[in-house]
Design a protein around this motif. Structure first.
Motif, mmCIF file in Angstrom:
data_model
loop_
_atom_site.group_PDB
_atom_site.id
_atom_site.type_symbol
_atom_site.label_atom_id
_atom_site.label_comp_id
_atom_site.label_asym_id
_atom_site.label_seq_id
_atom_site.Cartn_x
_atom_site.Cartn_y
_atom_site.Cartn_z
ATOM 1 N N LEU A 87 2.122 25.401 30.704
ATOM 2 C CA LEU A 87 2.691 24.560 31.186
ATOM 3 C C LEU A 87 2.109 23.298 32.021
ATOM 4 C CD1 LEU A 87 5.723 26.792 32.355
ATOM 5 C CD2 LEU A 87 5.481 25.404 30.063
ATOM 6 N N VAL A 88 1.192 23.658 32.888
ATOM 7 C CA VAL A 88 0.742 22.432 33.866
ATOM 8 C C VAL A 88 -0.246 21.992 32.963
ATOM 9 C CG1 VAL A 88 -0.734 22.125 35.693
ATOM 10 C CG2 VAL A 88 1.159 24.038 35.773
ATOM 11 N N ALA A 89 -0.848 22.685 32.201
ATOM 12 C CA ALA A 89 -2.116 22.193 31.290
ATOM 13 C C ALA A 89 -1.653 21.303 30.317
ATOM 14 C CB ALA A 89 -3.033 23.308 30.473
ATOM 15 N N ALA A 90 -0.392 21.659 29.767
ATOM 16 C CA ALA A 90 0.172 20.783 28.508
ATOM 17 C C ALA A 90 0.647 19.463 29.058
ATOM 18 C CB ALA A 90 1.273 21.493 28.100
ATOM 19 N N ALA A 91 1.134 19.638 30.528
ATOM 20 C CA ALA A 91 1.543 18.096 31.032
ATOM 21 C C ALA A 91 0.301 17.140 31.373
ATOM 22 C CB ALA A 91 2.441 18.426 32.344
ATOM 23 N N VAL A 92 -0.657 17.786 32.041
ATOM 24 C CA VAL A 92 -1.910 16.989 32.004
ATOM 25 C C VAL A 92 -2.590 16.509 30.836
ATOM 26 C CG1 VAL A 92 -4.170 16.934 32.833
ATOM 27 C CG2 VAL A 92 -2.504 18.196 34.141
ATOM 28 N N SER A 93 -2.457 17.235 29.946
ATOM 29 C CA SER A 93 -3.073 16.900 28.632
ATOM 30 C C SER A 93 -2.416 15.780 27.887
ATOM 31 C CB SER A 93 -3.202 18.292 27.657
ATOM 32 O OG SER A 93 -3.951 19.359 28.194
ATOM 33 N N SER A 94 -1.064 15.722 27.879
ATOM 34 C CA SER A 94 -0.235 14.859 27.193
ATOM 35 C C SER A 94 -0.559 13.386 27.989
ATOM 36 C CB SER A 94 1.164 15.050 27.427
ATOM 37 O OG SER A 94 1.569 14.977 28.609
ATOM 38 N N ALA A 95 -0.904 13.468 29.602
ATOM 39 C CA ALA A 95 -1.225 12.156 30.175
ATOM 40 C C ALA A 95 -2.702 11.715 29.511
ATOM 41 C CB ALA A 95 -1.334 12.352 31.578
ATOM 42 N N PHE A 96 -3.382 12.834 29.239
ATOM 43 C CA PHE A 96 -4.939 12.456 28.680
ATOM 44 C C PHE A 96 -4.831 11.899 27.250
ATOM 45 C CE2 PHE A 96 -9.340 12.913 29.160
ATOM 46 C CZ PHE A 96 -9.817 13.156 27.918
ATOM 47 N N ILE A 97 -3.817 12.211 26.565
ATOM 48 C CA ILE A 97 -3.869 11.526 25.245
ATOM 49 C C ILE A 97 -3.553 10.228 25.481
ATOM 50 C CG2 ILE A 97 -2.514 11.574 23.149
ATOM 51 C CD1 ILE A 97 -2.026 14.497 23.167
ATOM 52 N N GLY A 98 -2.628 9.776 26.343
ATOM 53 C CA GLY A 98 -2.278 8.512 26.563
ATOM 54 C C GLY A 98 -3.342 7.680 27.214
ATOM 55 N N LEU A 99 -4.390 8.373 27.994
ATOM 56 C CA LEU A 99 -5.610 7.585 28.494
ATOM 57 C C LEU A 99 -6.468 7.296 27.227
ATOM 58 C CD1 LEU A 99 -7.591 6.945 30.667
ATOM 59 C CD2 LEU A 99 -8.327 9.351 30.686
ATOM 60 N N LEU A 100 -6.706 8.068 26.160
ATOM 61 C CA LEU A 100 -7.483 7.909 25.255
ATOM 62 C C LEU A 100 -6.863 6.796 24.443
ATOM 63 C CD1 LEU A 100 -7.969 11.543 23.880
ATOM 64 C CD2 LEU A 100 -9.517 10.415 25.177
ATOM 65 N N PHE A 101 -5.411 6.687 24.177
ATOM 66 C CA PHE A 101 -4.920 5.304 23.573
ATOM 67 C C PHE A 101 -5.423 4.243 24.439
ATOM 68 C CE2 PHE A 101 -2.645 6.556 19.853
ATOM 69 C CZ PHE A 101 -2.288 7.710 19.843
ATOM 70 N N ASN A 102 -5.165 4.173 25.677
ATOM 71 C CA ASN A 102 -5.374 3.100 26.476
ATOM 72 C C ASN A 102 -6.904 2.883 26.366
ATOM 73 O OD1 ASN A 102 -2.830 3.099 27.421
ATOM 74 N ND2 ASN A 102 -3.325 3.699 29.571
ATOM 75 N N LEU A 103 -7.663 3.714 26.426
ATOM 76 C CA LEU A 103 -9.347 3.412 26.357
ATOM 77 C C LEU A 103 -9.472 2.607 25.254
ATOM 78 C CD1 LEU A 103 -10.923 6.534 27.828
ATOM 79 C CD2 LEU A 103 -10.854 4.484 28.565
ATOM 80 N N VAL A 104 -8.981 2.933 24.174
ATOM 81 C CA VAL A 104 -9.063 2.192 22.749
ATOM 82 C C VAL A 104 -8.638 0.765 23.037
ATOM 83 C CG1 VAL A 104 -8.143 1.789 20.642
ATOM 84 C CG2 VAL A 104 -8.698 4.113 21.187
ATOM 85 N N VAL A 105 -7.658 0.351 23.754
ATOM 86 C CA VAL A 105 -7.187 -0.902 23.957
ATOM 87 C C VAL A 105 -8.187 -1.650 25.026
ATOM 88 C CG1 VAL A 105 -5.520 -2.131 25.381
ATOM 89 C CG2 VAL A 105 -4.703 -0.404 23.903
ATOM 90 N N PHE A 106 -8.612 -0.877 25.953
ATOM 91 C CA PHE A 106 -9.745 -1.331 26.771
ATOM 92 C C PHE A 106 -10.703 -1.676 25.928
ATOM 93 C CE2 PHE A 106 -12.620 -1.830 30.083
ATOM 94 C CZ PHE A 106 -13.856 -1.032 29.477
ATOM 95 N N PHE A 107 -11.427 -0.981 24.859
ATOM 96 C CA PHE A 107 -12.570 -1.323 24.414
ATOM 97 C C PHE A 107 -12.500 -2.596 23.720
ATOM 98 C CE2 PHE A 107 -16.051 1.367 24.473
ATOM 99 C CZ PHE A 107 -15.518 2.480 24.906
ATOM 100 N N ILE A 108 -11.277 -2.858 22.833
ATOM 101 C CA ILE A 108 -10.866 -4.226 22.278
ATOM 102 C C ILE A 108 -10.880 -5.303 23.166
ATOM 103 C CG2 ILE A 108 -9.019 -5.220 21.129
ATOM 104 C CD1 ILE A 108 -7.867 -2.878 20.071
ATOM 105 N N PHE A 109 -10.453 -5.094 24.323
ATOM 106 C CA PHE A 109 -10.530 -6.129 25.320
ATOM 107 C C PHE A 109 -11.706 -6.469 25.790
ATOM 108 C CE2 PHE A 109 -7.976 -7.972 28.778
ATOM 109 C CZ PHE A 109 -6.689 -7.534 28.383
ATOM 110 N N ALA A 110 -12.733 -5.417 25.958
ATOM 111 C CA ALA A 110 -14.187 -5.496 26.290
ATOM 112 C C ALA A 110 -14.871 -6.290 25.427
ATOM 113 C CB ALA A 110 -14.878 -4.069 26.615
ATOM 114 N N LEU A 111 -14.626 -5.950 23.830
ATOM 115 C CA LEU A 111 -15.375 -6.544 22.985
ATOM 116 C C LEU A 111 -15.147 -8.278 22.948
ATOM 117 C CD1 LEU A 111 -15.066 -3.946 19.859
ATOM 118 C CD2 LEU A 111 -17.053 -4.995 20.917
#
Lengths: 255, 243
Positions: free
Chosen positions: A102-126
């Motif tokens: 239960l705890v791991a799933a909660a943290v992991s769903s936030a992690f998925i959000g981070l991965l999406f945000n990192l994609v946006v970051f990469f676009i920004f950086a480029l």
């Protein structure tokens, strides 16, 4: 009662995906909304620091955005993890399942959000003209370490909060203060030399500083610092898991 | 064949503090006062056996300790030291319908979530999805969010999923028998099916007719102890005599 690995994995993936959907469900903007928050913060801070404080760091846009995204993940993941146990009170009292999931799933769903945000970051950086380098690969172990770190902290918090409800507010304050005491808005080089080791005791400090070095090229990193971050993350993860397993039985009865 | 369930010297003591000190303020203000932990023995030296293929009924007043017993068998609570609980075979505890049901999700999403929690894998759920929807008679409503369902619809859906759970030992709380008369009949049909399949069933119920109709043996728990074990009729007699 020991459920097998296959069941635990299926439960973990299903709950992570459900948590992730639930974050943005019903809102029209959906995922965009969760991106808007760090972007809005970024917008305001960028304005203030470049126009009013005359921040000189090169590539300040991706520099600031990355720091905010990473800290935002830290805040979201630890909060979600902290609520993983008490928030699922209904389920825990009615069916036996491996509770750390239960705890791991909660943290992991936030992690998925981070991965999406990192994609946006990469676009920004480029767009900002940051060159692609092999050095960026050093970021991957840092990312995994970050995941383990937040898992470990999530486990520990989720146990503490059962007995001390204040933890919810205390952690909120901690995150607020941490935002300023971690070099997010300012580069680590701004910290007076004699205080720098103190600041770097905080693993998130190293995480963010080195991430910026590897992904953008600002600042520097040391092998010792890198190893320290990975080590502390691993230790906190294992510690968190132990504490959780040790106390979860007693905590169920206190729910 | 070894018994499906063997319970020896089972006790469960809850050590609950006399007052709630959940916040720092409460703790600090009452630091000088010892928070007496009252020990409440919810289960006191329980011993019984359930054979493979038996339909075993458990009856008792509210607060007698039956829910705690179930939760221990289900693995949710841990018994006191010295208790022995041996379960031979896979057990499916069904203490509540619709565990994990999330009102914001659609019927379809909840079926997959609930079935996963109950132990089915993706392939099984996909194969049985049509059966579940047909049984619940919700063909046109599966893409609707469950928060818009009537309580009857939710119960039908939850029950349809629960029916797909397949284990040699089934632990059923009386909650399964709530719902209207039609629903109760569906439950009874399910019990009949389980019996012919030779499953071991433990049913906790307040309903004497269900007990007499299905149970091979029964047990009465009263104030944390076993008061009677044996033929359903006798156990029910004792239950009524308790007043």
């Amino acid at each position: 009662m020991s459920p097998n690995i296959a069941y635990t994995w299926r439960l973990f993936t299903t709950l992570t995906w459900t948590n992730f959907k639930m974050r943005y469900y019903g809102s029209i903007l959906g995922y965009i909304w969760s991106l808007l928050k760090p972007l809005a913060l970024f917008g305001v801070l960028y304005l203030v620091y470049t126009v009013f404080f005359n921040q000189q760091t090169p590539h300040y846009k991706p520099f600031l955005l990355l720091g905010i995204i990473l800290w935002d993940y830290f805040s979201q993941a630890t909060n979600a993890g902290m609520n993983g146990f008490i928030g699922n009170y209904q389920m825990i009292r009615k069916v036996y399942l491996p509770r750390y999931v239960l705890v791991a799933a909660a943290v992991s769903s936030a992690f998925i959000g981070l991965l999406f945000n990192l994609v946006v970051f990469f676009i920004f950086a480029l767009i900002d003209g940051v060159p692609m380098e092999w050095r960026m690969l050093w970021f991957v172990p840092l990312l995994l370490a970050f995941y383990l770190l937040t898992l470990g902290i999530g486990f520990i918090l989720s146990i503490i909060v059962v007995k001390v409800r204040d933890m919810l507010s205390l952690w909120e304050v901690f995150i607020q203060l941490g935002f300023w005491l971690t070099p997010i808005i300012y580069p680590a080089s701004n910290i007076p030399e004699k205080w720098r080791p103190l600041f770097f005791l905080n693993p998130v400090c190293g995480l963010i500083t080195y991430s910026r070095h590897f992904l953008i090229g600002i600042g520097e990193s040391t092998l010792i610092g890198y190893a320290y971050v990975l080590l502390v993350s691993a230790v906190l993860f294992i510690l968190g898991l132990f504490i959780f397993k040790w106390k979860e039985g007693a905590m169920v009865e206190d729910l | 064949m070894p018994p499906a369930i063997t319970v020896r010297n089972l006790s469960k003591t809850f050590r609950l503090p006399a007052e709630r000190r959940g916040t720092l303020r409460e703790r600090l203000m009452k630091l000088h006062v010892r928070n007496e932990r009252k020990a409440r023995k919810t289960l006191d030296n329980i011993n019984f056996e359930i054979q493979q293929g038996e339909f075993f009924g458990i009856i008792g007043r509210n607060g007698s300790g039956k829910s705690t017993l179930l939760k221990i068998l289900a693995g949710i609570y841990r018994p006191d030291k010295g208790s022995e609980v041996t379960i031979h075979g896979r057990i499916a505890p069904m203490l509540e319908l619709g565990v994990g049901f999330n009102p914001e999700l659609t019927g379809r999403e909840n079926v997959f979530l609930n079935a996963t929690i109950l132990g089915l894998n993706r392939r099984q759920i996909t194969e049985r999805y049509e059966t579940i929807v047909d049984f619940a008679q919700l063909q046109d409503f599966m893409e609707l969010q469950v928060k818009h369902y009537s309580s009857g619809m939710s119960v039908r859906l939850a029950f349809a999923v629960a029916m797909q759970v397949d284990a040699p030992i089934m632990l059923l709380d009386e909650v399964l028998a709530v719902g209207d008369f039609v629903f109760a009949e569906k439950c009874f049909a399910l019990f009949e099916r389980y019996k012919t399949e030779g499953k071991t069933i433990i049913l906790v119920t307040h309903d004497p007719s269900a007990m007499e109709r299905f149970a091979d043996r029964a047990m009465l728990i009263h104030k944390s102890q076993i008061k009677s074990v044996g033929k359903p009729q006798e156990v029910l007699e004792t239950y009524h005599q308790l007043g």
